[in-house]
Write an enzyme that holds these catalytic residues in place. Structure first.
Site, PDB file in Angstrom:
ATOM      1  N   SER A  99      35.922 -11.618  12.880  1.00 62.96           N
ATOM      2  CA  SER A  99      35.273 -12.168  14.071  1.00 62.96           C
ATOM      3  C   SER A  99      35.386 -11.210  15.252  1.00 62.96           C
ATOM      4  CB  SER A  99      35.864 -13.547  14.398  1.00 62.96           C
ATOM      5  OG  SER A  99      35.170 -14.157  15.450  1.00 62.96           O
ATOM      6  N   ASP A 243      29.536 -13.099  19.398  1.00 65.22           N
ATOM      7  CA  ASP A 243      30.800 -12.484  19.014  1.00 65.22           C
ATOM      8  C   ASP A 243      30.584 -11.618  17.777  1.00 65.22           C
ATOM      9  OD1 ASP A 243      30.493 -14.507  17.143  1.00 65.22           O
ATOM     10  OD2 ASP A 243      32.557 -15.208  17.267  1.00 65.22           O
ATOM     11  N   ASP A 245      31.091 -11.667  14.508  1.00 67.48           N
ATOM     12  CA  ASP A 245      30.423 -12.150  13.294  1.00 67.48           C
ATOM     13  C   ASP A 245      29.253 -13.053  13.630  1.00 67.48           C
ATOM     14  OD1 ASP A 245      32.205 -14.110  14.217  1.00 67.48           O
ATOM     15  OD2 ASP A 245      32.558 -14.923  12.217  1.00 67.48           O
ATOM     16  N   ASP A 247      28.754 -15.938  14.922  1.00 61.19           N
ATOM     17  CA  ASP A 247      28.671 -17.389  14.709  1.00 61.19           C
ATOM     18  C   ASP A 247      28.815 -18.146  16.021  1.00 61.19           C
ATOM     19  OD1 ASP A 247      31.394 -16.858  15.055  1.00 61.19           O
ATOM     20  OD2 ASP A 247      32.049 -18.191  13.436  1.00 61.19           O
TER      21      ASP A 247
END
Length: 453
Positions: A99, A243, A245, A247
Site C-alpha cells: 500500500s 495511495d 495500491d 484502493d
C-alpha cells in the site's frame, strides 16, 4: 531474514521489509498454505509496481501451483482490480502490495472467492501456522498433478464494470487533476477515465515503487500539497489522490482544499440510496455525525461499526448494506462484492459534480456540517491508565454518555470524541467533532491535557 512470522503477519495481511523479513522462499510457502487453507483448485494473483512484487507474486504462484491449484496471473493491478478479478472470476485472490509503506516493504492481501476478506480469524492465522511448520520442517510434497499458471489481463473489464455502476454519460465536461503518487492509479486511471467527458491532468503516473516524488499516502497532508497547488494552477474542478495500491481515494475541491472522507461517504450514501431506496449504510464510529444524519434524511438506515475493514465488510455481509465508508477514505460497495474501491467512489464524486452546475465546495457543503479535529496521536506510557483518567473526568458530568464499542466514545451537548488505543504502538488516537470550531478545540485540548499529563 526474520524467523518470527509474528512480525510480518498482521491482523489483515502480510507486510514486512524485503528481503530482511521475508523473501521469495517464504512467498512460495505462503502460496502453498493459501491453497491448503482455502481449499481452492484455482486462484488469481496480482501485484503492484514495487521492485520486489513480480518476484514475490511469481513465487507465490509457484507454491500454489505445486499444491495443485491453477493460477491466473493478472500482473500489474490496483488492489480493487484484484478484488474485481476475485469477484468476477469467483476465485480466491492474492494481491502483492504494501500500500503506502516505503519502497523496501511488500506484503500480501488475501481474499476468498468473491473478494471475501481473509484476516486473523478467517484463515490468516492458519496460513501463518502452516508456513511456520513448512519453513522449519520442510515444504510439503507437491500434488500429484500440479496446477497450470496462465496470464489474463483484467484492466479493461475492471474499468467497464465500474463504469456500468455509475452513469457519467451526461455530465458536463470537468477538468480533474489526479496524483497517482507513482502508484497503481497511474495504471488504472487512464483506462477507467477513457471515453468520459473529462480533461485529465496526470501527476506522477509513472509506475515507480521507489516513490521518487512523495510517499503514496494521501492521508498525510504533506503528500497532497503538490496536488493542491496543481488544482489551483490549472483552474481544475477537483483533484484526486490515490495511495500506492490505489484502493483509497482522497478528494480536493476547486480551491485545493481537502474534502473530508466523511463528506464523501455522505455524498455517495445519498446517491446509492437514490438507487436502492431504504438501504442500509455502514459507517465506522469516527466518521462525522453528518453521515448518519444524511442517511436518515435520504430514507436509509445507518449502522455504526468499529474501525477497520474486516468489521465493515462483516457488517456489510450481515446487514446486506448497499455502501459503507470510513474516515480513512476506504469506501465499500455491495455492487463490488462488499469490497473497497476508491475508484468507484471517485466516479460517484465526478457524476455528482458533473450533474449540476455548482462547484465541488458548494456541493459538499451540505455534507460537511461539523468541526473535526482529525486524528491526533499521543504516545503514552499506559494506554489503560490514560483512558481511565479521561473516562473519570468526563463521565461525572451531567448529560454525558459513553460507549466502548471501539476504545472510549464520549458524547455531550453538541460534541463527541473517541479515544482508541493503537494495537501495534504505545499510542492513543483521538478524534473530536463538535457543532463549531471553538467547542471542538475546547474538548480536544481538555482531552489531550489529560492524556498527556
Amino acid at each position: 531474514m526474520t524467523a518470527d512470522l509474528s512480525q510480518i503477519v498482521k491482523a489483515y495481511d502480510v507486510r514486512g521489509v524485503v528481503p530482511d523479513q521475508w523473501d521469495e522462499t517464504l512467498a512460495e510457502l505462503f502460496g502453498a498454505a493459501f491453497v491448503q487453507v482455502t481449499g481452492a483448485d484455482a486462484i488469481v494473483v496480482g501485484h503492484d509496481m514495487r521492485p520486489s512484487s513480480p518476484g514475490l507474486s511469481g513465487a507465490f504462484a509457484r507454491g500454489a501451483a505445486a499444491r495443485g491449484a491453477d493460477v491466473t496471473l493478472i500482473g500489474l493491478c490496483s488492489t480493487d482490480q484484484l478484488y474485481f478479478a476475485s469477484g468476477n472470476l469467483d476465485l480466491p485472490g492474492a494481491m502483492f502490495t504494501a500500500s503506502h509503506n516505503p519502497a523496501q516493504y511488500n506484503g500480501i492481501k488475501m481474499c476468498r472467492a468473491g473478494a471475501a476478506p481473509i484476516g486473523q480469524d478467517s484463515g490468516l492465522a492458519d496460513i501463518r501456522a502452516l508456513v511456520e511448520t513448512w519453513r522449519d520442517s520442510g515444504a510439503p510434497a507437491p500434488a500429484a498433478t500440479p496446477g497450470e499458471i496462465t496470464e489474463q489481463d483484467t484492466l479493461d473489464a475492471y474499468a467497464e464494470y465500474l463504469k456500468s455502476l455509475v452513469d457519467l454519460t451526461s455530465i458536463r465536461p470537468l477538468k480533474v487533476v489526479v496524483d497517482a503518487g507513482n502508484g497503481m492509479g497511474g495504471h488504472t486511471v487512464p483506462t477507467v477515465f477513457e471515453g468520459l467527458p473529462l480533461t485529465l491532468v496526470p501527476m506522477y503516473f509513472e509506475l515507480d515503487g521507489t516513490f521518487p516524488n512523495h510517499e503514496a499516502n494521501p492521508l498525510d497532508p504533506a503528500n497532497i500539497v503538490d496536488l493542491q497547488q496543481r488544482v489551483r494552477a490549472e483552474g481544475a474542478d477537483l483533484g484526486l489522490a490515490f495511495d500506492g495500491d490505489a484502493d483509497r481515494c482522497f478528494v480536493v475541491d476547486e480551491r485545493g482544499e481537502p474534502v473530508s472522507p466523511s463528506a464523501i461517504t455522505a455524498l455517495v450514501a445519498a446517491r446509492e440510496l437514490a438507487r436502492h431506496p431504504g438501504g442500509t449504510i455502514i459507517h465506522n464510529l469516527i466518521t462525522s455525525l453528518s453521515v448518519p444524519e444524511v442517511v436518515r434524511e435520504n430514507g436509509g438506515t445507518p449502522v455504526r461499526t468499529r474501525v477497520g475493514h474486516s468489521f465493515i465488510k462483516a457488517e456489510m455481509a450481515r446487514t446486506g448494506a448497499i455502501f459503507g465508508g470510513e474516515h480513512s477514505a476506504h469506501y465499500y460497495f455491495r455492487d463490488f462484492w462488499n469490497a473497497d474501491t476508491g475508484m468507484l467512489a471517485a466516479l460517484h464524486v465526478l457524476a455528482a459534480l458533473g450533474g449540476q452546475e455548482g462547484t465541488l465546495s458548494q456541493l459538499v457543503a451540505e455534507y460537511d456540517r461539523y468541526a473535526a479535529s482529525g486524528e491526533i496521536n499521543s504516545t503514552v506510557a499506559d494506554q489503560d491508565a490514560s483512558t481511565a483518567a479521561v473516562r473519570e473526568a468526563f463521565l461525572s458530568r451531567d448529560g454525558v454518555t459513553s460507549d466502548e464499542v471501539d476504545g472510549l466514545t464520549i458524547s455531550g451537548d453538541g460534541w463527541w470524541f473517541n479515544l482508541r488505543p493503537s494495537n501495534t504502538e504505545p499510542l492513543l488516537r483521538l478524534n473530536v467533532e463538535a457543532k463549531d470550531e471553538a467547542t471542538m478545540a475546547k474538548v480536544r485540548d481538555e482531552v489531550l491535557s489529560l492524556v498527556r499529563a
